[in-house]
Every structure is written in C-alpha cells, then in structure tokens.
Design a protein around this motif. Structure first.
Motif, mmCIF file in Angstrom:
data_model
loop_
_atom_site.group_PDB
_atom_site.id
_atom_site.type_symbol
_atom_site.label_atom_id
_atom_site.label_comp_id
_atom_site.label_asym_id
_atom_site.label_seq_id
_atom_site.Cartn_x
_atom_site.Cartn_y
_atom_site.Cartn_z
ATOM 1 N N THR A 101 -3.587 4.618 -42.112
ATOM 2 C CA THR A 101 -3.676 3.902 -43.386
ATOM 3 C C THR A 101 -2.781 4.561 -44.429
ATOM 4 O O THR A 101 -2.060 3.879 -45.166
ATOM 5 C CB THR A 101 -5.141 3.893 -43.881
ATOM 6 N N ASN A 102 -2.796 5.877 -44.486
ATOM 7 C CA ASN A 102 -1.963 6.586 -45.455
ATOM 8 C C ASN A 102 -0.472 6.469 -45.125
ATOM 9 O O ASN A 102 0.367 6.476 -46.031
ATOM 10 C CB ASN A 102 -2.404 8.040 -45.567
ATOM 11 N N ILE A 103 -0.131 6.327 -43.855
ATOM 12 C CA ILE A 103 1.258 6.067 -43.476
ATOM 13 C C ILE A 103 1.683 4.696 -43.993
ATOM 14 O O ILE A 103 2.792 4.529 -44.523
ATOM 15 C CB ILE A 103 1.441 6.163 -41.935
ATOM 16 N N ILE A 104 0.812 3.698 -43.853
ATOM 17 C CA ILE A 104 1.119 2.352 -44.371
ATOM 18 C C ILE A 104 1.360 2.416 -45.876
ATOM 19 O O ILE A 104 2.322 1.834 -46.384
ATOM 20 C CB ILE A 104 -0.013 1.356 -44.018
ATOM 21 N N PHE A 105 0.492 3.123 -46.590
ATOM 22 C CA PHE A 105 0.680 3.279 -48.042
ATOM 23 C C PHE A 105 2.037 3.909 -48.359
ATOM 24 O O PHE A 105 2.772 3.438 -49.213
ATOM 25 C CB PHE A 105 -0.418 4.157 -48.651
ATOM 26 N N ALA A 106 2.372 4.983 -47.679
ATOM 27 C CA ALA A 106 3.633 5.687 -47.946
ATOM 28 C C ALA A 106 4.834 4.803 -47.642
ATOM 29 O O ALA A 106 5.812 4.781 -48.408
ATOM 30 C CB ALA A 106 3.695 6.970 -47.129
ATOM 31 N N ASN A 107 4.758 4.049 -46.558
ATOM 32 C CA ASN A 107 5.881 3.201 -46.159
ATOM 33 C C ASN A 107 6.126 2.030 -47.101
ATOM 34 O O ASN A 107 7.214 1.443 -47.077
ATOM 35 C CB ASN A 107 5.698 2.705 -44.720
ATOM 36 N N LEU A 108 5.145 1.685 -47.915
ATOM 37 C CA LEU A 108 5.345 0.616 -48.900
ATOM 38 C C LEU A 108 6.422 0.981 -49.917
ATOM 39 O O LEU A 108 7.029 0.109 -50.525
ATOM 40 C CB LEU A 108 4.034 0.307 -49.637
ATOM 41 N N ARG A 109 6.663 2.264 -50.090
ATOM 42 C CA ARG A 109 7.637 2.727 -51.083
ATOM 43 C C ARG A 109 8.921 3.250 -50.444
ATOM 44 O O ARG A 109 9.766 3.801 -51.131
ATOM 45 C CB ARG A 109 7.000 3.811 -51.954
ATOM 46 N N LYS A 110 9.035 3.097 -49.125
ATOM 47 C CA LYS A 110 10.206 3.633 -48.424
ATOM 48 C C LYS A 110 11.028 2.519 -47.791
ATOM 49 O O LYS A 110 10.507 1.459 -47.440
ATOM 50 C CB LYS A 110 9.762 4.608 -47.324
#
Length: 198
Positions: A101-110
């Motif tokens: 879930t935290n990877i998905i969050f981070a990838n939203l900005r990458k």
C-alpha cells in the motif's frame, strides 16, 4: 496477567519487523511534499507509542518484575502454542500488504519509467486493497495490533490496542471524507477502512 516467554518474544520480534519496515519506508520509499510539516505532538505521540508497545510486552513477560522463581517461569503455554503460527502468518501477510500500500502511495508521485519524483500533488490511489477501502494501510495497522493483542492479552496492551483502533478509524474516516470532497470521480464503492462495514 503474565504472558509466556514465547509469546513475549514473538510479539517483540513482530514489533521489531514492523519498526524496521517503517524506518525503511520513511527514509527510502515515501515521498513527502517539501511544504509538508509534522506537528511536534504527532511526532512525540509516535515515539511514545512504540516505546509503550515494547514496555507493555516486556513488562508483562516473566522475570521482568517482582520476585519469581526461575524454575517456575512460564516459557510456553497451550494458548501460545496454538496461536503462534497463525498469528505470525497473519501478521506477516498484513505487514506485506501494508508495505505494498505504501509503495502505491509513493508511486503516485513518481514517473513510472524513471522512478523520479515528478509531483507532490495528491492523486487517487488504485490497486490491491484500494479497490475496497480508502485507507488500507490503516486497516492493516488495526489487523497488526489485533494479532499482537492476541499474543499479549493484557489490560495494558488492550489500552494500546484501543488507542490504535480509535486513532486509525478516526483518521481513516477523515481521509475518506477528504478524498470524496477533493476528487469528483472518487470511486463510490469504497469504504473508509473496513470493506462493506465502515
């Protein structure tokens, strides 16, 4: 209520795994906006929380306090024998889901190809448990602490559990309402924290 040595060791090991992952995410994964700031009280609450979790487990373990006969300490019990494997497996699966879930969050900005941060804007997350709830990371946190409470079923740890439950549910509801208000096309089938419940 005293817990067995085995239950205390398992709980402390699982807490350590969680803390190490959270440390990794903070320094190497999450993308924080340059303008964002953390309230000092929130920062202190986090430090106090993890300290309290460790003390709550250790403080209930055999030989930690009081005068006890080493020959009669409770190394293991039937309850821990039955719960050790299922609790550990559930914890690790949930731990992994929270990480994803935290990877998905981070990838939203990458950028998808380069992996470089390209925006600090908020976007609607999709995939995995986001298809059912707005805050799967908070749902996972509740499950993690439910498992720990099963291993360390003491009044002290129950108080910590209530703190986590209240905190995670409240912030999940606030986040859910913010998403609905901020994004016109936010999925209407999502719940705040528990699928088909809340």
């Amino acid at each position: 209520m005293l817990v067995s040595v085995t239950a205390a060791l398992i709980a402390l090991s699982l807490l350590t795994v969680q803390c190490v992952r959270r440390l990794y995410e903070t320094y190497y994964l999450q993308v924080f906006a340059k303008s964002s700031k953390m309230n000092l009280s929130h920062y202190l609450a986090g430090i106090i929380h993890y300290f309290a979790c460790i003390i709550a487990v250790v403080g209930q373990a055999p030989l930690f306090c009081g005068q006890q006969n080493r020959d009669s300490i409770k190394w293991n019990d039937l309850r821990t024998t039955i719960l050790a494997v299922p609790c550990t497996v559930i914890f690790l699966i949930t731990w992994y889901e929270q990480f994803r879930t935290n990877i998905i969050f981070a990838n939203l900005r990458k950028d998808k190809k380069s992996g470089q941060v390209v925006t600090e804007e908020h976007k609607i997350p999709h995939g995995r448990m986001f298809e059912y709830v707005s805050s799967p990371h908070r749902m996972c946190e509740i499950i993690l602490y439910t498992v720990l409470l099963m291993l360390v079923p003491t009044k002290t740890f129950f108080c910590i559990y209530l703190w986590v439950l209240g905190n995670q549910i409240q912030t999940a509801i606030q986040a859910h309402e913010w998403y609905k208000k901020s994004f016109e096309k936010y999925p209407t089938n999502r719940y705040a924290v528990f699928p088909r419940v809340l």
